[in-house]
Design a protein around this motif. Structure first.
Motif, PDB file in Angstrom:
ATOM      1  N   TYR A  50      33.194   4.115  32.714  1.00 35.48           N
ATOM      2  CA  TYR A  50      34.344   4.824  33.274  1.00 35.48           C
ATOM      3  C   TYR A  50      35.592   3.955  33.223  1.00 35.48           C
ATOM      4  O   TYR A  50      36.671   4.387  32.824  1.00 35.48           O
ATOM      5  CB  TYR A  50      33.989   5.219  34.718  1.00 35.48           C
ATOM      6  N   PHE A  51      35.424   2.694  33.586  1.00 36.35           N
ATOM      7  CA  PHE A  51      36.550   1.768  33.647  1.00 36.35           C
ATOM      8  C   PHE A  51      37.125   1.516  32.252  1.00 36.35           C
ATOM      9  O   PHE A  51      38.328   1.551  32.042  1.00 36.35           O
ATOM     10  CB  PHE A  51      36.071   0.445  34.261  1.00 36.35           C
ATOM     11  N   ILE A  52      36.223   1.284  31.315  1.00 36.60           N
ATOM     12  CA  ILE A  52      36.659   0.990  29.944  1.00 36.60           C
ATOM     13  C   ILE A  52      37.298   2.221  29.314  1.00 36.60           C
ATOM     14  O   ILE A  52      38.346   2.144  28.667  1.00 36.60           O
ATOM     15  CB  ILE A  52      35.461   0.496  29.101  1.00 36.60           C
ATOM     16  N   HIS A  53      36.682   3.374  29.569  1.00 36.12           N
ATOM     17  CA  HIS A  53      37.214   4.602  28.982  1.00 36.12           C
ATOM     18  C   HIS A  53      38.651   4.849  29.465  1.00 36.12           C
ATOM     19  O   HIS A  53      39.501   5.275  28.698  1.00 36.12           O
ATOM     20  CB  HIS A  53      36.338   5.793  29.358  1.00 36.12           C
ATOM     21  N   LYS A  54      38.883   4.570  30.724  1.00 35.37           N
ATOM     22  CA  LYS A  54      40.187   4.829  31.315  1.00 35.37           C
ATOM     23  C   LYS A  54      41.287   4.052  30.584  1.00 35.37           C
ATOM     24  O   LYS A  54      42.382   4.567  30.369  1.00 35.37           O
ATOM     25  CB  LYS A  54      40.145   4.399  32.777  1.00 35.37           C
ATOM     26  N   PHE A  55      40.978   2.820  30.210  1.00 37.22           N
ATOM     27  CA  PHE A  55      41.969   1.978  29.533  1.00 37.22           C
ATOM     28  C   PHE A  55      42.301   2.556  28.160  1.00 37.22           C
ATOM     29  O   PHE A  55      43.458   2.731  27.794  1.00 37.22           O
ATOM     30  CB  PHE A  55      41.416   0.561  29.405  1.00 37.22           C
ATOM     31  N   ARG A  56      41.242   2.873  27.402  1.00 42.86           N
ATOM     32  CA  ARG A  56      41.468   3.421  26.056  1.00 42.86           C
ATOM     33  C   ARG A  56      42.182   4.761  26.154  1.00 42.86           C
ATOM     34  O   ARG A  56      43.043   5.076  25.345  1.00 42.86           O
ATOM     35  CB  ARG A  56      40.138   3.656  25.332  1.00 42.86           C
ATOM     36  N   ALA A  57      41.787   5.566  27.142  1.00 47.60           N
ATOM     37  CA  ALA A  57      42.372   6.899  27.276  1.00 47.60           C
ATOM     38  C   ALA A  57      43.858   6.786  27.556  1.00 47.60           C
ATOM     39  O   ALA A  57      44.670   7.530  27.005  1.00 47.60           O
ATOM     40  CB  ALA A  57      41.677   7.665  28.398  1.00 47.60           C
ATOM     41  N   MET A  58      44.229   5.825  28.390  1.00 52.48           N
ATOM     42  CA  MET A  58      45.630   5.640  28.731  1.00 52.48           C
ATOM     43  C   MET A  58      46.450   5.307  27.486  1.00 52.48           C
ATOM     44  O   MET A  58      47.510   5.858  27.252  1.00 52.48           O
ATOM     45  CB  MET A  58      45.735   4.522  29.782  1.00 52.48           C
ATOM     46  N   LEU A  59      45.912   4.394  26.656  1.00 51.84           N
ATOM     47  CA  LEU A  59      46.629   4.018  25.435  1.00 51.84           C
ATOM     48  C   LEU A  59      46.586   5.156  24.418  1.00 51.84           C
ATOM     49  O   LEU A  59      47.555   5.420  23.718  1.00 51.84           O
ATOM     50  CB  LEU A  59      46.020   2.750  24.831  1.00 51.84           C
ATOM     51  N   GLY A  60      45.438   5.832  24.338  1.00 52.62           N
ATOM     52  CA  GLY A  60      45.292   6.909  23.372  1.00 52.62           C
ATOM     53  C   GLY A  60      46.182   8.092  23.686  1.00 52.62           C
ATOM     54  O   GLY A  60      46.762   8.703  22.807  1.00 52.62           O
ATOM     55  N   LYS A  61      46.306   8.382  24.987  1.00 51.59           N
ATOM     56  CA  LYS A  61      47.086   9.535  25.413  1.00 51.59           C
ATOM     57  C   LYS A  61      48.569   9.326  25.120  1.00 51.59           C
ATOM     58  O   LYS A  61      49.269  10.239  24.721  1.00 51.59           O
ATOM     59  CB  LYS A  61      46.871   9.725  26.923  1.00 51.59           C
ATOM     60  N   ASN A  62      49.036   8.103  25.330  1.00 46.96           N
ATOM     61  CA  ASN A  62      50.466   7.876  25.225  1.00 46.96           C
ATOM     62  C   ASN A  62      50.949   7.537  23.813  1.00 46.96           C
ATOM     63  O   ASN A  62      52.129   7.676  23.511  1.00 46.96           O
ATOM     64  CB  ASN A  62      50.898   6.786  26.200  1.00 46.96           C
ATOM     65  N   ARG A  63      50.069   7.099  22.976  1.00 44.95           N
ATOM     66  CA  ARG A  63      50.369   6.863  21.554  1.00 44.95           C
ATOM     67  C   ARG A  63      51.657   6.082  21.333  1.00 44.95           C
ATOM     68  O   ARG A  63      52.530   6.496  20.559  1.00 44.95           O
ATOM     69  CB  ARG A  63      50.482   8.199  20.818  1.00 44.95           C
ATOM     70  N   ILE A  64      51.777   5.004  22.014  1.00 45.73           N
ATOM     71  CA  ILE A  64      53.011   4.233  21.897  1.00 45.73           C
ATOM     72  C   ILE A  64      52.766   2.958  21.111  1.00 45.73           C
ATOM     73  O   ILE A  64      53.634   2.443  20.425  1.00 45.73           O
ATOM     74  CB  ILE A  64      53.574   3.960  23.314  1.00 45.73           C
ATOM     75  N   ILE A  65      51.532   2.459  21.195  1.00 44.67           N
ATOM     76  CA  ILE A  65      51.213   1.228  20.483  1.00 44.67           C
ATOM     77  C   ILE A  65      50.586   1.570  19.145  1.00 44.67           C
ATOM     78  O   ILE A  65      49.533   2.210  19.084  1.00 44.67           O
ATOM     79  CB  ILE A  65      50.282   0.361  21.332  1.00 44.67           C
ATOM     80  N   PHE A  66      51.249   1.167  18.092  1.00 49.40           N
ATOM     81  CA  PHE A  66      50.810   1.513  16.753  1.00 49.40           C
ATOM     82  C   PHE A  66      49.776   0.512  16.254  1.00 49.40           C
ATOM     83  O   PHE A  66      49.772  -0.640  16.682  1.00 49.40           O
ATOM     84  CB  PHE A  66      52.015   1.564  15.802  1.00 49.40           C
ATOM     85  N   PRO A  67      48.917   0.932  15.341  1.00 52.26           N
ATOM     86  CA  PRO A  67      47.938  -0.001  14.794  1.00 52.26           C
ATOM     87  C   PRO A  67      48.627  -1.165  14.101  1.00 52.26           C
ATOM     88  O   PRO A  67      49.648  -0.969  13.435  1.00 52.26           O
ATOM     89  CB  PRO A  67      47.151   0.833  13.784  1.00 52.26           C
ATOM     90  N   GLY A  68      48.098  -2.335  14.309  1.00 55.81           N
ATOM     91  CA  GLY A  68      48.653  -3.512  13.651  1.00 55.81           C
ATOM     92  C   GLY A  68      49.873  -4.088  14.344  1.00 55.81           C
ATOM     93  O   GLY A  68      50.408  -5.114  13.924  1.00 55.81           O
ATOM     94  N   GLU A  69      50.318  -3.451  15.427  1.00 57.32           N
ATOM     95  CA  GLU A  69      51.515  -3.913  16.126  1.00 57.32           C
ATOM     96  C   GLU A  69      51.193  -5.156  16.963  1.00 57.32           C
ATOM     97  O   GLU A  69      50.078  -5.307  17.471  1.00 57.32           O
ATOM     98  CB  GLU A  69      52.004  -2.797  17.043  1.00 57.32           C
ATOM     99  N   LYS A  70      52.206  -6.029  17.106  1.00 54.28           N
ATOM    100  CA  LYS A  70      51.981  -7.214  17.935  1.00 54.28           C
ATOM    101  C   LYS A  70      52.352  -6.903  19.386  1.00 54.28           C
ATOM    102  O   LYS A  70      53.467  -6.460  19.667  1.00 54.28           O
ATOM    103  CB  LYS A  70      52.815  -8.390  17.415  1.00 54.28           C
ATOM    104  N   VAL A  71      51.398  -7.122  20.256  1.00 53.38           N
ATOM    105  CA  VAL A  71      51.598  -6.769  21.662  1.00 53.38           C
ATOM    106  C   VAL A  71      51.408  -8.003  22.535  1.00 53.38           C
ATOM    107  O   VAL A  71      50.413  -8.714  22.410  1.00 53.38           O
ATOM    108  CB  VAL A  71      50.592  -5.678  22.096  1.00 53.38           C
TER     109      VAL A  71
END
Lengths: 503, 343
Positions: A50-71
């Motif tokens: 549940y905890f791990i899914h929440k993190f990915r879901a947050m990033l997946g939902k907002n689609r702000i961080i692009f693949p390969g981007e430096k964060v």
């Protein structure tokens, strides 16, 4: 920054007692290990999922961080940001289910100098965190807060943001990333490490003077927040990152929302607490932990051995009423204990807000606050709290111009020619302001910071004994803006459109 | 050494303004306080010459000061307003009957006409009777909802153009906090407005001339002016949750006195994201009063009282509205849920 969960230590034991007999609500097989909210019991495995899914879901939902981007991950050492770090690690690991596809780096700002830690204490903390960071294999940067003194003025100028990508761009970028066999570039090619440079004692003293020039803890904390954010953004810019991840959790954000509200930052609430914040233009601030409560994070860190380090802050070991930030935190925590939906209700309020003045794409800096970089909220109509306050101050002061007394609110001016500009030379002798009044004459120009600041930053500056200790990058940018204002005034009659800055 | 007034620099200062921290003499404080209310009225264009304005008077400090200042300013600046006092008698023995005595004295002192409307004549229920049925929990909901409508009905009887209420800066800031804590985005947006737009039939526009006046300054003003006001808390205990917001606000004020104004500034500058659902204003199918539901809150509350199901209007029972309108009987299960629990 993230020491909120200290109170939850005893909650841990209490919560586990009733859950022994219960089954996990998710798998309905294993016996429950944690109670997240009333009635929601999870077993160890399901809680982790549940905890791990929440993190990915947050990033997946907002689609702000692009693949390969430096964060760049801003890690303070507290439970929340350390948990964020462990989530990124987890998401990048080879066997991750929905693998994260960005390139992370870590930044730690060592604020020991501002808080008054000894050099040994600072070194110990840094060494502890360095060990944690090294273990991740990500590049990391240890930056002392003292470096804020040497920032360039460009930090407080909104950089032009790269043109807004269309909605379809994200999908295209993902496809492209998957096609061009990505496995190679996922593992960081190089191990960049910036270890904490030796900090000169004199620099620490200058920093302490700056923080100390704020007379109230409220102003000190606000100032420190501003400086920290400037330094974070600067680090991201110089090291080539385009996103900055902050570890603010739901509990923290509820406190922050109420604090910002109480500090007069209503116009900026959405930026201060939302998922993403683009006030700096090129560097986007992201808050992927905003769905987790401090309690969930504490459980997770405890159960899965996520190390965090205790870092004292300005309000450590102070009373509830020491500052507005501190007072709000204790208010929310206590109310949450009686009414468990408090934090989530406040948090949901924040989701419904938006910044008052939509940030225009142009780098229109004269209309942004010199310190917090938000759109100025001081150009308001006649019937407003801001005008009413000004009226009250005027009415309570002497009507005759020459007689100035100590009651007059301190003029917010840079350390230059204060006495001569505020009408009548006799107040040079004032004991109270004598210091910043006569110590000056370094620069011939008067800077009126007030007009360059938003409502709330004006309050902070008002609480400062003098602004002469402000870092040079702020003062020189203030001068520059001031000159532009004057120029615009001089040529105003020739400008066709009043609103258009034209640069 | 006596402190001199920071405004006139002649007389001895007798007070420190809670709002700005300046030390002022009595006359300069009166002048500043009145002038600020005047500025608020002018800046927000609250009134037009020739209007009849009803002052909502409870006999408490805020409304007493409001009535006094309105009368002073109306004469000093020739607003050309016709002022009246408007009171609501909730029917609370030992509280409202005493405070109404104060209003009656004010009426004579200020020579203003007074109209009292009572819950009993409007709704057939006094608060005493309501509390008897509902108990001490949630009774404030009844009182608050009924009072809002009672003021409007009284205003229509008096034929006034506007009502002004004694809400002060502390009240407004407290409401901002409350609405954040409750997540009520629609009210959060509305609550800092100084006046309500004219919302149609049966609703008289309202305004808050004391919106930027600190509660402490209102007390100071009343104290030094020796105004006759009634200061007792309502015997039916104030709303508990609001108490938290109030304590928090007072604490904030003690840390930084400008906090109250800062919160109002925040509230004035909030904006709501597009796409957030907002209640749509309509009218009540039964009484025609403004309502976002098929039935207005006071009709639902009243229905609940008359049917002996006081909890009908507490919490959300929108689905039952159609049943009430068509006068269908409620099922046994529904009835049981809505009965008051007092054991």
């Amino acid at each position: 920054m993230c020491q909120v969960d200290e109170d939850y230590q005893d909650g841990l034991e209490r919560a586990e007692v009733p859950s022994v007999s219960k089954k996990c609500v998710k798998c309905k097989e294993a016996s429950a290990a944690v109670v997240i909210r009333a009635g929601d019991t999870y077993c160890r495995g399901c809680f982790k999922e549940y905890f791990i899914h929440k993190f990915r879901a947050m990033l997946g939902k907002n689609r702000i961080i692009f693949p390969g981007e430096k964060v760049l991950l801003a890690v303070s050492g507290g439970p929340s940001s350390c948990s964020m770090l462990s989530q990124v690690q987890e998401g990048l690991s080879q066997n991750a289910h929905k693998k994260l596809r960005f390139l992370p780096g870590i930044v730690y700002i060592d604020e020991g100098g501002a808080v008054g830690q000894s050099v040994e204490e600072r070194q110990r903390t840094v060494a502890e965190l360095q060990a944690v960071f090294k273990a991740t294999g990500f590049p990391f940067h240890m930056v002392p807060l003292e470096e804020v003194l040497d920032l360039p003025s460009s930090v407080v100028v909104m950089a032009p943001s790269p043109s807004e990508p269309p909605a379809s761009a994200y999908k295209a970028a993902v496809d492209h990333f998957i096609q061009s066999d990505s496995s190679g570039c996922l593992t960081p090619q190089y191990q960049e490490q910036t270890l904490l440079p030796e900090v000169q004692e004199s620099r620490t003293q200058v920093l302490q003077q700056l923080i100390g020039s704020a007379k109230t803890l409220t102003a000190r904390q606000d100032l420190l927040n501003t400086l920290r954010q400037h330094l974070l953004v600067h680090t991201a810019r110089t090291k080539g990152y385009s996103k900055l991840m902050l570890g603010d959790n739901c509990t923290r954000l509820a406190v922050k929302l109420l604090t910002s509200l109480s500090l007069g930052r209503g116009a900026q609430l959405a930026q201060d607490t939302g998922f993403s914040d683009s006030r700096y233009g090129d560097i986007i601030l992201v808050r992927p932990m905003r769905d987790y409560s401090a309690k969930e994070i504490a459980y997770y860190n405890y159960m899965f051995n996520v190390t965090s380090v205790f870092i004292p802050s300005l309000d450590t070991k102070t009373t509830d009423k020491a500052s507005i930030q501190r007072l709000t935190e204790s208010f929310v925590t206590k109310l949450q204990a009686d009414f468990p939906s408090t934090v989530s209700t406040i948090y949901r309020t924040s989701e419904k807000l938006q910044t008052a003045c939509r940030s225009s794409c142009t780098a229109d800096h004269p209309d942004r606050c010199l310190l917090c970089m938000c759109a100025l909220d001081t150009a308001v109509e006649n019937a407003s709290a801001f005008q009413a306050t000004l009226t009250s101050e005027q009415l309570s002061q002497s009507k005759s111009l020459g007689a100035t007394r100590t009651e007059i609110p301190r003029q917010i001016r840079a350390p230059v020619e204060q006495c001569c500009s505020s009408g009548g030379g006799e107040d040079c002798g004032r004991a109270e302001t004598g210091g910043d009044c006569c110590s000056s004459a370094k620069e011939p120009e008067t800077i009126d910071l007030k007009s360059l600041l938003c409502y709330s930053c004006q309050l902070t500056i008002k609480d400062m004994a003098s602004v002469e200790h402000l870092p040079q990058y702020i003062l020189s940018e203030a001068q520059k803006r001031q000159r532009r204002y004057q120029m615009r005034e001089e040529i105003s009659e020739f400008l066709l459109d009043d609103g258009d800055e034209g640069d | 050494m006596p402190v001199l007034c920071s405004s006139c620099a002649e007389k001895r200062a007798v007070l420190k303004r809670p709002k700005t921290g300046h030390s002022l003499c009595k006359e300069c404080f009166f002048w500043a306080f009145e002038e600020e209310v005047h500025q608020t009225i002018v800046a927000a264009k609250l009134f037009k010459p020739g209007e009849t304005v009803g002052i909502a008077a409870s006999g408490g400090k805020d409304s007493t000061v409001l009535a006094h200042v309105m009368k002073v300013l109306n004469e000093r600046y020739s607003y050309g307003l016709e002022l009246m006092l408007l009171s609501v008698d909730e029917g609370i023995t030992g509280y409202r009957d005493d405070s109404l005595e104060t209003v009656k004295r004010n009426q004579q002192q200020y020579e203003l006409p007074l109209k009292i409307v009572s819950y009993e004549e409007l709704y057939g229920w006094t608060m005493d009777a309501i509390v008897k049925q509902v108990g001490l929990k949630n009774n404030c909901t009844f009182c608050g909802v009924f009072r809002r409508q009672a003021l409007d009905r009284g205003a229509i009887m008096l034929k006034v153009d506007k009502i002004c209420t004694g809400h002060n800066a502390d009240d407004v800031a407290e409401t901002v906090l409350m609405n954040v804590l409750r997540g009520d985005i629609a009210r959060l947006r509305r609550c800092t407005a100084i006046s309500t737009a004219s919302e149609g039939e049966g609703v008289v526009p309202r305004c808050k001339p004391l919106k930027y006046a600190y509660e402490k300054e209102i007390v100071l003003y009343a104290y030094f002016k020796k105004l006759d006001y009634f200061s007792t808390e309502c015997i039916y205990s104030p709303n508990a949750y609001r108490g938290y917001a109030r304590t928090f606000l007072k604490d904030l004020e003690s840390v930084r006195p400008s906090s109250i104004m800062d919160i109002i500034h925040s509230g004035e500058n909030l904006s709501v994201r597009e796409g957030v659902k907002m209640p749509v204003q309509g009218t009540c199918n039964r009484c025609g009063y403004i309502s976002s539901q098929a039935l207005c809150k006071s009709c639902v509350l009243l229905e609940g009282l008359n049917r002996g199901l006081p909890k009908l209007g507490i919490g959300k029972h929108h689905r039952l509205h159609d049943k009430i309108l068509s006068q269908q009987p409620l099922t046994e299960k529904e009835e049981r849920k809505l009965k008051s629990v007092d054991f």
